[in-house]
Design a protein around this motif. Sequence first.
Motif, PDB file in Angstrom:
ATOM      1  N   LEU A 109       0.828  -1.208   0.000  1.00 31.84           N
ATOM      2  CA  LEU A 109       0.000   0.000   0.000  1.00 31.84           C
ATOM      3  C   LEU A 109       0.860   1.254   0.000  1.00 31.84           C
ATOM      4  O   LEU A 109       0.543   2.237  -0.685  1.00 31.84           O
ATOM      5  CB  LEU A 109      -0.928  -0.003   1.217  1.00 31.84           C
ATOM      6  CG  LEU A 109      -2.077  -1.013   1.216  1.00 31.84           C
ATOM      7  CD1 LEU A 109      -2.812  -0.970   2.546  1.00 31.84           C
ATOM      8  CD2 LEU A 109      -3.031  -0.747   0.064  1.00 31.84           C
ATOM      9  N   ALA A 110       1.957   1.230   0.766  1.00 28.50           N
ATOM     10  CA  ALA A 110       2.848   2.395   0.806  1.00 28.50           C
ATOM     11  C   ALA A 110       3.504   2.634  -0.550  1.00 28.50           C
ATOM     12  O   ALA A 110       3.611   3.776  -1.010  1.00 28.50           O
ATOM     13  CB  ALA A 110       3.907   2.190   1.883  1.00 28.50           C
ATOM     14  N   VAL A 111       3.943   1.569  -1.205  1.00 25.77           N
ATOM     15  CA  VAL A 111       4.541   1.708  -2.537  1.00 25.77           C
ATOM     16  C   VAL A 111       3.510   2.240  -3.532  1.00 25.77           C
ATOM     17  O   VAL A 111       3.820   3.085  -4.388  1.00 25.77           O
ATOM     18  CB  VAL A 111       5.113   0.358  -3.008  1.00 25.77           C
ATOM     19  CG1 VAL A 111       5.538   0.426  -4.462  1.00 25.77           C
ATOM     20  CG2 VAL A 111       6.300  -0.043  -2.134  1.00 25.77           C
ATOM     21  N   PHE A 112       2.283   1.766  -3.415  1.00 21.44           N
ATOM     22  CA  PHE A 112       1.211   2.236  -4.297  1.00 21.44           C
ATOM     23  C   PHE A 112       0.958   3.731  -4.111  1.00 21.44           C
ATOM     24  O   PHE A 112       0.866   4.492  -5.074  1.00 21.44           O
ATOM     25  CB  PHE A 112      -0.056   1.429  -4.027  1.00 21.44           C
ATOM     26  CG  PHE A 112      -1.282   1.962  -4.708  1.00 21.44           C
ATOM     27  CD1 PHE A 112      -1.394   1.941  -6.087  1.00 21.44           C
ATOM     28  CD2 PHE A 112      -2.334   2.487  -3.973  1.00 21.44           C
ATOM     29  CE1 PHE A 112      -2.525   2.439  -6.730  1.00 21.44           C
ATOM     30  CE2 PHE A 112      -3.462   2.988  -4.587  1.00 21.44           C
ATOM     31  CZ  PHE A 112      -3.561   2.961  -5.971  1.00 21.44           C
ATOM     32  N   LEU A 113       0.862   4.172  -2.862  1.00 24.14           N
ATOM     33  CA  LEU A 113       0.607   5.591  -2.598  1.00 24.14           C
ATOM     34  C   LEU A 113       1.833   6.448  -2.884  1.00 24.14           C
ATOM     35  O   LEU A 113       1.695   7.659  -3.107  1.00 24.14           O
ATOM     36  CB  LEU A 113       0.166   5.781  -1.149  1.00 24.14           C
ATOM     37  CG  LEU A 113      -1.193   5.193  -0.768  1.00 24.14           C
ATOM     38  CD1 LEU A 113      -1.513   5.492   0.687  1.00 24.14           C
ATOM     39  CD2 LEU A 113      -2.292   5.750  -1.664  1.00 24.14           C
ATOM     40  N   ASP A 114       3.000   5.853  -2.887  1.00 23.66           N
ATOM     41  CA  ASP A 114       4.219   6.615  -3.158  1.00 23.66           C
ATOM     42  C   ASP A 114       4.316   7.037  -4.618  1.00 23.66           C
ATOM     43  O   ASP A 114       5.188   7.843  -4.971  1.00 23.66           O
ATOM     44  CB  ASP A 114       5.452   5.781  -2.779  1.00 23.66           C
ATOM     45  CG  ASP A 114       6.718   6.611  -2.745  1.00 23.66           C
ATOM     46  OD1 ASP A 114       6.683   7.724  -2.191  1.00 23.66           O
ATOM     47  OD2 ASP A 114       7.749   6.159  -3.288  1.00 23.66           O
ATOM     48  N   LYS A 116       2.356   8.918  -5.985  1.00 26.36           N
ATOM     49  CA  LYS A 116       1.770  10.265  -6.032  1.00 26.36           C
ATOM     50  C   LYS A 116       0.529  10.320  -6.917  1.00 26.36           C
ATOM     51  O   LYS A 116       0.414  11.146  -7.826  1.00 26.36           O
ATOM     52  CB  LYS A 116       2.807  11.294  -6.484  1.00 26.36           C
ATOM     53  CG  LYS A 116       4.003  11.407  -5.535  1.00 26.36           C
ATOM     54  CD  LYS A 116       5.013  12.423  -6.026  1.00 26.36           C
ATOM     55  CE  LYS A 116       6.144  12.609  -5.023  1.00 26.36           C
ATOM     56  NZ  LYS A 116       6.887  11.379  -4.757  1.00 26.36           N
ATOM     57  N   ILE A 117      -0.393   9.397  -6.636  1.00 28.57           N
ATOM     58  CA  ILE A 117      -1.661   9.393  -7.365  1.00 28.57           C
ATOM     59  C   ILE A 117      -2.543  10.543  -6.881  1.00 28.57           C
ATOM     60  O   ILE A 117      -2.340  11.093  -5.799  1.00 28.57           O
ATOM     61  CB  ILE A 117      -2.377   8.042  -7.181  1.00 28.57           C
ATOM     62  CG1 ILE A 117      -2.614   7.777  -5.693  1.00 28.57           C
ATOM     63  CG2 ILE A 117      -1.560   6.913  -7.793  1.00 28.57           C
ATOM     64  CD1 ILE A 117      -3.341   6.492  -5.420  1.00 28.57           C
ATOM     65  N   ARG A 118      -3.558  10.873  -7.650  1.00 33.22           N
ATOM     66  CA  ARG A 118      -4.356  12.064  -7.368  1.00 33.22           C
ATOM     67  C   ARG A 118      -5.140  11.954  -6.067  1.00 33.22           C
ATOM     68  O   ARG A 118      -5.278  12.925  -5.338  1.00 33.22           O
ATOM     69  CB  ARG A 118      -5.330  12.314  -8.527  1.00 33.22           C
ATOM     70  CG  ARG A 118      -4.653  12.768  -9.813  1.00 33.22           C
ATOM     71  CD  ARG A 118      -5.692  13.088 -10.872  1.00 33.22           C
ATOM     72  NE  ARG A 118      -5.075  13.574 -12.102  1.00 33.22           N
ATOM     73  CZ  ARG A 118      -5.754  13.912 -13.185  1.00 33.22           C
ATOM     74  NH1 ARG A 118      -7.091  13.809 -13.186  1.00 33.22           N
ATOM     75  NH2 ARG A 118      -5.124  14.346 -14.269  1.00 33.22           N
ATOM     76  N   ILE A 119      -5.697  10.792  -5.789  1.00 38.77           N
ATOM     77  CA  ILE A 119      -6.553  10.640  -4.610  1.00 38.77           C
ATOM     78  C   ILE A 119      -5.770  10.043  -3.440  1.00 38.77           C
ATOM     79  O   ILE A 119      -6.322   9.326  -2.612  1.00 38.77           O
ATOM     80  CB  ILE A 119      -7.775   9.771  -4.937  1.00 38.77           C
ATOM     81  CG1 ILE A 119      -7.338   8.401  -5.483  1.00 38.77           C
ATOM     82  CG2 ILE A 119      -8.683  10.481  -5.915  1.00 38.77           C
ATOM     83  CD1 ILE A 119      -8.502   7.443  -5.662  1.00 38.77           C
TER      84      ILE A 119
END
Length: 313
Positions: A109-114, A116-119
Amino acid sequence: MSVSLSSSPASSPVSLPLTRRLAHLGDRWLPRLVLSPTVFASLLFVYGFIAFTAYLSLTESRLMPNYSFAGLEQYNALFDLDRWWVSAANLGIFGGLFILICLITGLLLAVFLDQKIRIEGALRAIYLYPMALSFIVTGAAWKWILNPGLGLEKMLHDWGYTQFSMDWLVDSDMAIYTVVIAGVWQSSGFVMALFLAGLRGVDDSIIKAAMVDGASLPTIYRKIVIPALRPVFFSVLLVLSHIAIKSFDLVMALTAGGPGTSSDVPAIFMYQFSFTRGQLGLGAASAMMMLMTVLAVLVPLIYLETKEAGRAR
């Protein structure tokens, strides 16, 4: 009219050093005086009661404390109980799966959010929301969700999927895994937040240099970013191990240690034998074994981290 400057206290050769000495003493002793009540309370109510529990585990205490020394009698009785070994095995299953799944889920999850997606802000809040709930609330919610008569199974049966079965909550072989599900749901968002903070602290110039050299994004994370998160892994392991070993409220709210004793854990064993069965010495012995488990996890981790920090210097 003349004024004598030598009579001023501020210019006195005796009073000036005295003032400095008093200020120095204040700077030295004031923090100690302020912190001393907290230190005393910690020594008394944490380490003092640990020592008291350790002594009770060496006595014949039952309903009330009995201070007659009995050696390792309570530990021998503890190790002869099948229920203790069932609770210890359940702690191994729950702790191992809980820590492993939380680590993997939180890191992904951290890699996914890293990226820098819009939401990102909304998703981060959604993932972190379960951590705002108490384990009692989490256990009660998942007890409803996994209840075969009114939860997920009933909903899918009403939709026509009559072959679906999710009766783990009443299955003695699977009940401990429902505790894993609820624990992972609550704690993986917190692990994600720790890893995300660590990822945002990695130097961007290293990543850009690796991309210029032709390294793919998975390779950068696998060989550069994730190895740089060693301190975060250490902190996450400490927190998750602590949560797993003291898992009492989650288990009580979700399964109450049942069916039977199939999802029993040492924290429930200690509580019931100490306060409901009148076996205070036996409960104290189980509490000391829980402490030994905590130390068995913490000491190697602290040693490895200290050794690694020494090499880095």
